[in-house]
Motif scaffolding. Structure first.
Motif: not given
Length: 374
Positions: A288, A325-327, A351-352, A371-374
């Motif tokens: 993240k 925030e981003i993963g 984030s998406s 991105p991916i969900r963290v």
């Protein structure tokens, strides 16, 4: 046939053809290299029926001829011979083994009939251009990491080469994507490419061509049709089939309005990603990024190992926009930062949404990372 050849040029040629020879094929002849001698030149040929590579090296012969022998075995033998060795090949008749001698070392290798060795015909190649080896290497190196490995999406298993017009200039563009990340690189279009069709160069061909691009200033002659491509690099000729498919409309996934601009030192970012991601053994290794004013925090959580975090401040980071925030998958992020020279620029939306990544010193290079969900 009977001839002598120096170890160094033979080893170099074998290193090129050995990668093409198919070691796990059900057709034994495809694991062999074809050696042909006309009295003055030794020609080595290998093919897997999708790619064929031919290389010529100087050699002296007392008896011309042709033979096929296992490529991998010959490569290992020559590789382990001492520097400066002169190797003698001798076959009395087509039915006998090939005898090899170098100093006190001697061996005999079983052969397969020369007539069984397949010929790969290039056919008519109407489009021709010449490009410097350094430019072609840049197109490959900046994109090949993003090629897909999924056989079900075969049309992504390579690099898409095509010509684009931007402003008043034509560019030769290379694009690769696996659906998770995308890499796009432009170079000024060489003469002759304007009318070429868009083509997908297969992953294995990309790998083998890259091995041949040692001299930056050398010219690479390229000829192609809609189904075949051919590269001539010095005394080496590589011919390959192209991927028979349609590359997706990649421009639709390139974000146009990402307004949050983060600039960060490539060296500091890459080191931090490596340390934080080390906490997790998961294949995806999610990480993240928390971005605030001139500050970047990288963090990862592993259910088995614990938590890792590292902060980068204004000495490495420039950012003056809303917090975000981003993963990302750490491996994908690392693959991209490996291509960047000094400073990475991230154009973020939220984030998406896809993130646009650039090298501030290489304006012709562009990356997109999902991105991916963290």
């Amino acid at each position: 046939m009977k001839f002598k050849v120096d170890r160094a040029p033979l080893l170099r040629a074998l290193s090129h053809v050995n990668g093409v020879a198919e070691k796990r094929n059900t057709i034994p002849i495809l694991a062999n290299v074809l050696l042909e001698h006309d009295g003055e030149t030794l020609r080595l040929t290998a093919t897997d029926m999708e790619i064929a590579v031919v290389e010529e090296i100087p050699s002296t012969a007392t008896r011309a001829g042709a033979v096929t022998i296992p490529a991998a075995v010959l490569f290992e033998i020559v590789r382990k011979l001492p520097d400066g060795a002169e190797i003698e090949f001798n076959q009395e008749s087509a039915e006998e083994p090939l005898h090899l001698r170098a100093g006190r070392y001697a061996t005999s290798l079983n052969v397969l009939p020369v007539d069984d060795f397949p010929a790969m015909v290039a056919g008519d190649l109407p489009h021709h251009f010449t490009i410097q080896a350094g430019e072609l290497r840049t197109l490959i190196d900046r994109t090949r990491f993003a090629m897909s490995n999924e056989e079900t999406r075969y049309y992504l298993n390579g690099i898409y080469l095509h010509v684009v017009l931007e402003g008043k200039k034509n560019y030769l563009r290379a694009v690769a994507t696996d659906g998770h990340r995308l890499a796009k690189v432009d170079t000024e279009a060489p003469l002759g490419v304007k009318s070429m069709p868009g083509i997908i160069v297969p992953r294995k061909t990309v790998t083998e061509v890259r091995k041949l691009l040692d001299n930056d200033g050398a010219d690479v002659e390229v000829a192609l049709s809609e189904t075949r491509i051919q590269f001539r690099i010095g005394s080496i000729l590589l011919t390959s089939k192209l991927v028979d498919g349609t590359f997706p409309e990649y421009s639709r996934v390139i974000p146009q309005n990402n307004s949050r601009i983060l600039r960060v030192s490539k060296q500091d970012l890459a080191a931090a990603v490596g340390r934080v991601a080390a906490i997790s053994q998961e294949r995806s290794r999610p990480i993240k990024l928390t971005v605030t004013k001139n500050h970047l925090t990288l963090s990862a959580i592993s259910p088995d190992q614990g938590i890792a975090q590292e902060e980068l401040d204004e000495n490495s980071v420039s950012y003056d926009s809303d917090d975000v925030e981003i993963g990302f998958q750490a491996r994908y992020l690392t693959d991209i930062t490996d291509q960047i020279d000094a400073e990475a620029e991230f154009a973020l939306a939220d984030s998406s949404s896809p993130t646009l990544i650039r090298d501030t010193e290489q304006p012709a290079v562009l990356y997109v990372l999902m991105p991916i969900r963290v």
